[in-house]
Design a protein around this motif. Structure first.
Motif, PDB file in Angstrom:
ATOM      1  N   ALA A  98      -0.385   3.938  -6.274  1.00  0.00           N
ATOM      2  CA  ALA A  98       0.067   5.257  -6.731  1.00  0.00           C
ATOM      3  C   ALA A  98       1.545   5.560  -6.564  1.00  0.00           C
ATOM      4  O   ALA A  98       1.979   6.631  -6.990  1.00  0.00           O
ATOM      5  N   SER A  99       2.352   4.682  -5.975  1.00  0.00           N
ATOM      6  CA  SER A  99       3.748   5.046  -5.728  1.00  0.00           C
ATOM      7  C   SER A  99       4.518   5.283  -7.028  1.00  0.00           C
ATOM      8  O   SER A  99       5.310   6.231  -7.129  1.00  0.00           O
ATOM      9  N   ASP A 100       4.306   4.435  -8.033  1.00  0.00           N
ATOM     10  CA  ASP A 100       5.003   4.623  -9.311  1.00  0.00           C
ATOM     11  C   ASP A 100       4.564   5.929  -9.984  1.00  0.00           C
ATOM     12  O   ASP A 100       5.384   6.651 -10.559  1.00  0.00           O
ATOM     13  N   TRP A 101       3.283   6.211  -9.915  1.00  0.00           N
ATOM     14  CA  TRP A 101       2.745   7.438 -10.531  1.00  0.00           C
ATOM     15  C   TRP A 101       3.345   8.668  -9.865  1.00  0.00           C
ATOM     16  O   TRP A 101       3.753   9.620 -10.541  1.00  0.00           O
ATOM     17  N   VAL A 102       3.451   8.655  -8.545  1.00  0.00           N
ATOM     18  CA  VAL A 102       4.026   9.781  -7.818  1.00  0.00           C
ATOM     19  C   VAL A 102       5.513   9.916  -8.130  1.00  0.00           C
ATOM     20  O   VAL A 102       6.021  11.024  -8.333  1.00  0.00           O
ATOM     21  N   LYS A 136      -3.183  -0.269 -15.629  1.00  0.00           N
ATOM     22  CA  LYS A 136      -3.646   1.036 -15.169  1.00  0.00           C
ATOM     23  C   LYS A 136      -5.133   1.013 -14.836  1.00  0.00           C
ATOM     24  O   LYS A 136      -5.578   1.629 -13.863  1.00  0.00           O
ATOM     25  N   ARG A 184      -5.755  -0.298 -11.382  1.00  0.00           N
ATOM     26  CA  ARG A 184      -5.442   0.690 -10.345  1.00  0.00           C
ATOM     27  C   ARG A 184      -6.574   1.708 -10.206  1.00  0.00           C
ATOM     28  O   ARG A 184      -6.976   2.060  -9.086  1.00  0.00           O
ATOM     29  N   TRP A 185      -7.078   2.199 -11.331  1.00  0.00           N
ATOM     30  CA  TRP A 185      -8.164   3.165 -11.285  1.00  0.00           C
ATOM     31  C   TRP A 185      -9.407   2.554 -10.647  1.00  0.00           C
ATOM     32  O   TRP A 185     -10.111   3.207  -9.864  1.00  0.00           O
ATOM     33  N   GLU A 191       7.097   9.151 -10.825  1.00  0.00           N
ATOM     34  CA  GLU A 191       7.299   9.675 -12.177  1.00  0.00           C
ATOM     35  C   GLU A 191       6.996  11.159 -12.284  1.00  0.00           C
ATOM     36  O   GLU A 191       7.603  11.860 -13.094  1.00  0.00           O
ATOM     37  N   ARG A 192       6.077  11.643 -11.476  1.00  0.00           N
ATOM     38  CA  ARG A 192       5.612  13.022 -11.636  1.00  0.00           C
ATOM     39  C   ARG A 192       6.090  13.973 -10.555  1.00  0.00           C
ATOM     40  O   ARG A 192       5.907  15.184 -10.684  1.00  0.00           O
TER      41      ARG A 192
END
Length: 336
Positions: free
Chosen positions: A102-106, A5, A8-9, A108-109
């Protein structure tokens, strides 16, 4: 294995800083100096410009300006090849960056309307990519990153981008070439200018052609009634004026009323139905056809004009309701 993570940040932060710097210094760069610098590199000029175009796509530099510059520097043939390659490679790089960061983050949310929209885009796949590349209302730079947040496969994305951006790239490249010819006073300028305008007109016409290709076959009123009775996910949209809904033809119960003249500014009311089948009604089917073209150009994937409209519905003796419904617009004068 998913990247850490913190990485990515870090990469996301660096990207935002680079984009901000590019936008801040964009107006301080003299295009003439850049063109002179690129021309001074000799045989490496096309490759250098290709790298610049690719970087510009990632950093949100205006693609149209770069395309015009490519035409001025390299002419209509080589310029189109370099511009199209740069736009495709840059768009793909932005697509992959968004997917990595960000695809995984999007996924999930994402929920509600966003999830439904994302799933609809993924279901359309390369067809959605092709449509958005041909229709100029979708911003090129932002679209590259947005599509990377979906599960559209990379290869169909690249192919659709390359093929469907070609008409616009050729038109704008030629205009850049004609602009350089005008500055140098070259012969045959009028003919070249007319050809450039013709290419631009062709590129502008393509979205209308795509919209017609995306429009589904017309539905008969009996088919619409059968599907509604069966509980199908069919959404009925009545594009007549509110005054007509209270007239002798009546209205279909639970139909959404958005007059065709108000449709461009009220598209957000149908955002949740972008991937649902839509049945469009008017008095006959002329205004419905106009509405169908507008909806198809704005990404609605399953739009049907109802043949004969409310006139055919009444002639078939199908049930109607009287008076305005709860979701109807305020009454206004009917336009016929």
């Amino acid at each position: 294995m998913a990247p850490p993570k913190w990485l990515r940040w870090l990469l996301g932060g660096l990207l935002l800083l680079a984009v901000a710097a590019a936008l801040f210094y964009r107006d301080r760069i003299d295009p003439a100096d850049v063109e002179a610098w690129i021309q001074g590199t000799g045989g490496l000029a096309p490759l250098l410009f290709l790298a610049l175009y690719t970087l510009g796509a990632v950093l949100f530099l205006p693609g149209s300006v770069l395309t015009l510059a490519g035409g001025a520097l390299f002419g209509p043939v080589l310029g189109t090849a370099v511009n199209l390659a740069g736009a495709t490679i840059g768009g793909t790089l932005a697509f992959l960056i968004a997917r990595y960061l960000a695809s995984d983050w999007v996924a999930e949310r994402a929920g509600g309307r966003l999830k439904q929209l994302k799933e609809g885009v993924e279901a359309e796949g390369w067809r959605f990519v092709a449509f958005t590349r041909l229709v100029p209302i979708f911003p090129y730079n932002l679209l590259n990153y947005a599509l990377g947040l979906t599960r559209i496969p990379v290869l169909p994305y690249v192919v659709a981008t390359l093929v469907c951006m070609a008409p616009g790239a050729a038109a704008y490249t030629y205009l850049g070439y004609v602009g350089r010819e005008a500055a140098t006073g070259a012969e045959g300028l009028i003919q070249k200018g007319l050809l450039g305008l013709g290419l631009l007109a062709l590129a502008a016409f393509l979205p209308r052609l795509v919209a017609r290709l995306r429009r589904r076959p017309m539905l008969d009123v009996d088919e619409v009634h059968r599907r509604l009775e069966a509980g199908d996910d069919l959404l009925v949209v009545d594009v007549r004026s509110p005054a007509e809904l209270s007239g002798e033809l009546g209205r279909i119960p639970d139909a959404i009323n958005i007059p065709v003249d108000e449709l461009p500014r009220r598209l957000d009311e149908l955002a949740d139905a972008a991937e649902r089948p839509l049945a469009l009604f008017c008095k006959t089917d002329r205004r419905s056809a106009k509405a169908a073209d507008l909806l198809a150009r704005n990404g609605f994937a399953d739009v049907h004009v109802v043949r004969g409209g409310m006139t055919a519905w009444n002639e078939a003796g199908l049930p109607v309701a009287e008076g305005a419904g709860p979701n109807d617009s305020q009454p206004q004068e009917a336009t016929g």
